[in-house]
Scaffold this motif. Structure first.
Motif, PDB file in Angstrom:
ATOM      1  N   ASP A  98       0.836  -1.197   0.000  1.00 51.53           N
ATOM      2  CA  ASP A  98       0.000   0.000   0.000  1.00 51.53           C
ATOM      3  C   ASP A  98       0.875   1.252   0.000  1.00 51.53           C
ATOM      4  N   GLU A  99       1.933   1.239   0.793  1.00 51.57           N
ATOM      5  CA  GLU A  99       2.871   2.365   0.828  1.00 51.57           C
ATOM      6  C   GLU A  99       3.564   2.539  -0.527  1.00 51.57           C
ATOM      7  N   LEU A 100       3.920   1.425  -1.160  1.00 54.22           N
ATOM      8  CA  LEU A 100       4.559   1.483  -2.477  1.00 54.22           C
ATOM      9  C   LEU A 100       3.636   2.157  -3.491  1.00 54.22           C
ATOM     10  N   VAL A 101       2.379   1.739  -3.524  1.00 53.12           N
ATOM     11  CA  VAL A 101       1.412   2.324  -4.455  1.00 53.12           C
ATOM     12  C   VAL A 101       1.278   3.826  -4.205  1.00 53.12           C
ATOM     13  N   ASN A 102       1.115   4.220  -2.953  1.00 55.95           N
ATOM     14  CA  ASN A 102       0.980   5.647  -2.630  1.00 55.95           C
ATOM     15  C   ASN A 102       2.211   6.435  -3.069  1.00 55.95           C
ATOM     16  N   SER A 103       3.372   5.876  -2.828  1.00 54.08           N
ATOM     17  CA  SER A 103       4.615   6.544  -3.201  1.00 54.08           C
ATOM     18  C   SER A 103       4.715   6.729  -4.716  1.00 54.08           C
ATOM     19  N   ILE A 104       4.407   5.691  -5.470  1.00 57.53           N
ATOM     20  CA  ILE A 104       4.484   5.785  -6.932  1.00 57.53           C
ATOM     21  C   ILE A 104       3.444   6.771  -7.458  1.00 57.53           C
ATOM     22  N   LEU A 105       2.231   6.715  -6.924  1.00 60.85           N
ATOM     23  CA  LEU A 105       1.191   7.657  -7.369  1.00 60.85           C
ATOM     24  C   LEU A 105       1.605   9.102  -7.123  1.00 60.85           C
ATOM     25  N   ASN A 106       2.314   9.351  -6.035  1.00 59.84           N
ATOM     26  CA  ASN A 106       2.783  10.713  -5.731  1.00 59.84           C
ATOM     27  C   ASN A 106       4.024  11.092  -6.531  1.00 59.84           C
ATOM     28  N   GLN A 107       4.995  10.203  -6.566  1.00 61.34           N
ATOM     29  CA  GLN A 107       6.285  10.532  -7.171  1.00 61.34           C
ATOM     30  C   GLN A 107       6.276  10.438  -8.701  1.00 61.34           C
ATOM     31  N   TYR A 108       5.483   9.532  -9.257  1.00 58.90           N
ATOM     32  CA  TYR A 108       5.484   9.309 -10.707  1.00 58.90           C
ATOM     33  C   TYR A 108       4.102   9.552 -11.310  1.00 58.90           C
ATOM     34  N   HIS A 109       3.425  10.576 -10.823  1.00 59.44           N
ATOM     35  CA  HIS A 109       2.082  10.935 -11.289  1.00 59.44           C
ATOM     36  C   HIS A 109       2.070  11.093 -12.818  1.00 59.44           C
ATOM     37  N   ASN A 110       1.152  10.395 -13.476  1.00 60.42           N
ATOM     38  CA  ASN A 110       0.997  10.410 -14.933  1.00 60.42           C
ATOM     39  C   ASN A 110       2.237   9.923 -15.681  1.00 60.42           C
ATOM     40  N   GLN A 111       3.034   9.079 -15.026  1.00 59.48           N
ATOM     41  CA  GLN A 111       4.199   8.473 -15.651  1.00 59.48           C
ATOM     42  C   GLN A 111       4.055   6.955 -15.579  1.00 59.48           C
ATOM     43  N   VAL A 112       5.111   6.223 -15.919  1.00 53.16           N
ATOM     44  CA  VAL A 112       5.058   4.766 -15.989  1.00 53.16           C
ATOM     45  C   VAL A 112       6.072   4.150 -15.033  1.00 53.16           C
ATOM     46  N   ALA A 113       5.595   3.188 -14.238  1.00 53.81           N
ATOM     47  CA  ALA A 113       6.471   2.436 -13.331  1.00 53.81           C
ATOM     48  C   ALA A 113       6.288   0.943 -13.593  1.00 53.81           C
ATOM     49  N   TYR A 114       7.401   0.225 -13.635  1.00 53.12           N
ATOM     50  CA  TYR A 114       7.372  -1.235 -13.766  1.00 53.12           C
ATOM     51  C   TYR A 114       7.670  -1.830 -12.394  1.00 53.12           C
ATOM     52  N   ILE A 115       6.870  -2.812 -11.986  1.00 50.14           N
ATOM     53  CA  ILE A 115       7.069  -3.485 -10.700  1.00 50.14           C
ATOM     54  C   ILE A 115       7.086  -4.982 -10.935  1.00 50.14           C
ATOM     55  N   VAL A 116       8.162  -5.624 -10.537  1.00 45.31           N
ATOM     56  CA  VAL A 116       8.240  -7.083 -10.599  1.00 45.31           C
ATOM     57  C   VAL A 116       8.002  -7.629  -9.197  1.00 45.31           C
ATOM     58  N   GLY A 117       7.152  -8.637  -9.122  1.00 39.70           N
ATOM     59  CA  GLY A 117       6.806  -9.208  -7.826  1.00 39.70           C
ATOM     60  C   GLY A 117       6.796 -10.718  -7.857  1.00 39.70           C
ATOM     61  N   HIS A 118       5.915 -11.276  -7.086  1.00 39.13           N
ATOM     62  CA  HIS A 118       5.845 -12.725  -6.873  1.00 39.13           C
ATOM     63  C   HIS A 118       4.419 -13.214  -7.121  1.00 39.13           C
ATOM     64  N   SER A 119       4.248 -14.521  -7.093  1.00 43.63           N
ATOM     65  CA  SER A 119       2.922 -15.106  -7.353  1.00 43.63           C
ATOM     66  C   SER A 119       1.896 -14.678  -6.309  1.00 43.63           C
ATOM     67  N   ASN A 120       2.364 -14.317  -5.121  1.00 45.22           N
ATOM     68  CA  ASN A 120       1.440 -13.922  -4.048  1.00 45.22           C
ATOM     69  C   ASN A 120       1.512 -12.433  -3.694  1.00 45.22           C
ATOM     70  N   THR A 121       2.207 -11.634  -4.511  1.00 44.26           N
ATOM     71  CA  THR A 121       2.226 -10.184  -4.269  1.00 44.26           C
ATOM     72  C   THR A 121       1.717  -9.386  -5.462  1.00 44.26           C
ATOM     73  N   THR A 122       1.921  -9.898  -6.668  1.00 46.46           N
ATOM     74  CA  THR A 122       1.457  -9.176  -7.851  1.00 46.46           C
ATOM     75  C   THR A 122      -0.055  -9.015  -7.811  1.00 46.46           C
ATOM     76  N   ASN A 123      -0.747 -10.059  -7.388  1.00 46.37           N
ATOM     77  CA  ASN A 123      -2.209  -9.987  -7.270  1.00 46.37           C
ATOM     78  C   ASN A 123      -2.641  -8.981  -6.201  1.00 46.37           C
ATOM     79  N   VAL A 124      -1.901  -8.893  -5.123  1.00 43.36           N
ATOM     80  CA  VAL A 124      -2.229  -7.939  -4.057  1.00 43.36           C
ATOM     81  C   VAL A 124      -2.077  -6.516  -4.594  1.00 43.36           C
ATOM     82  N   LEU A 125      -1.011  -6.260  -5.342  1.00 44.57           N
ATOM     83  CA  LEU A 125      -0.822  -4.944  -5.963  1.00 44.57           C
ATOM     84  C   LEU A 125      -1.991  -4.611  -6.892  1.00 44.57           C
ATOM     85  N   LEU A 126      -2.376  -5.569  -7.708  1.00 43.75           N
ATOM     86  CA  LEU A 126      -3.525  -5.348  -8.604  1.00 43.75           C
ATOM     87  C   LEU A 126      -4.769  -4.975  -7.809  1.00 43.75           C
ATOM     88  N   ASN A 127      -5.030  -5.707  -6.746  1.00 43.16           N
ATOM     89  CA  ASN A 127      -6.223  -5.442  -5.930  1.00 43.16           C
ATOM     90  C   ASN A 127      -6.174  -4.076  -5.263  1.00 43.16           C
TER      91      ASN A 127
END
Length: 166
Positions: A98-127
């Motif tokens: 949740d902190e990662l998402v907030n940070s990216i939304l603030n720091q990279y507003h209207n830009q593109v970020a790539y995030i590599v995760g795991h089978s049990n974290t990528t879905n959490v990020l999506l949600n």
């Protein structure tokens, strides 16, 4: 509101057409195949090949930030993408998504970020990005999912689900 479109495609897509200028775009994937050796395995030969393919698929997409967990398999998956975009890979804590998402939304507003995760974290990020629990864990045998998520605000996103590689 969430829209999800699944495309099975092995040839090169111009992903720019799926990135909205008025949204922050999160490109998400799971790490590629590993050797399975030890507690922090590296990528297998197949995983290295898939990571190269992922970097090729994303090559024409300008990515301003690359994020990885502090594991060999995720750092190795993201390294070519970071190199192609002349950025350093930033390490994130998978327990603080949740902190990662907030940070990216603030720091990279209207830009593109790539995030590599795991089978049990990528879905959490999506949600977190879409504001609902639609996505479950990615099966351990799946390494070819690529998600392009255009986020107008947290909880309001459009998801494009691609399959890449052979």
């Amino acid at each position: 509101m969430t829209d999800t479109l699944v495309i099975h495609k092995t040839d090169t897509l111009i992903l720019k057409q799926y990135i909205e200028d008025s949204a922050t775009t999160f490109i998400l994937s799971r790490h590629t195949e590993t050797t399975g050796i030890g507690t922090d395995p590296s990528l297998s030969a197949l995983g290295q090949e898939r990571a190269t393919e992922l970097a090729r698929v994303l090559k024409n997409t300008k990515i301003q930030a690359v994020y990885s967990t502090n594991y060999n398999r995720t750092k190795e998956t993201s390294s070519k993408i970071a190199s192609n975009n002349s950025v350093s890979t930033q390490i994130y804590d998978p327990a603080k998504l949740d902190e990662l998402v907030n940070s990216i939304l603030n720091q990279y507003h209207n830009q593109v970020a790539y995030i590599v995760g795991h089978s049990n974290t990528t879905n959490v990020l999506l949600n977190i990005l879409i504001g609902t629990n639609v996505y479950g864990n990615i099966p351990d045998s799946e390494y070819d999912n690529l998600y392009i998520v255009n986020v107008s605000s947290k909880g309001h996103a459009k998801v494009l689900h691609l399959k890449y590689g052979k």
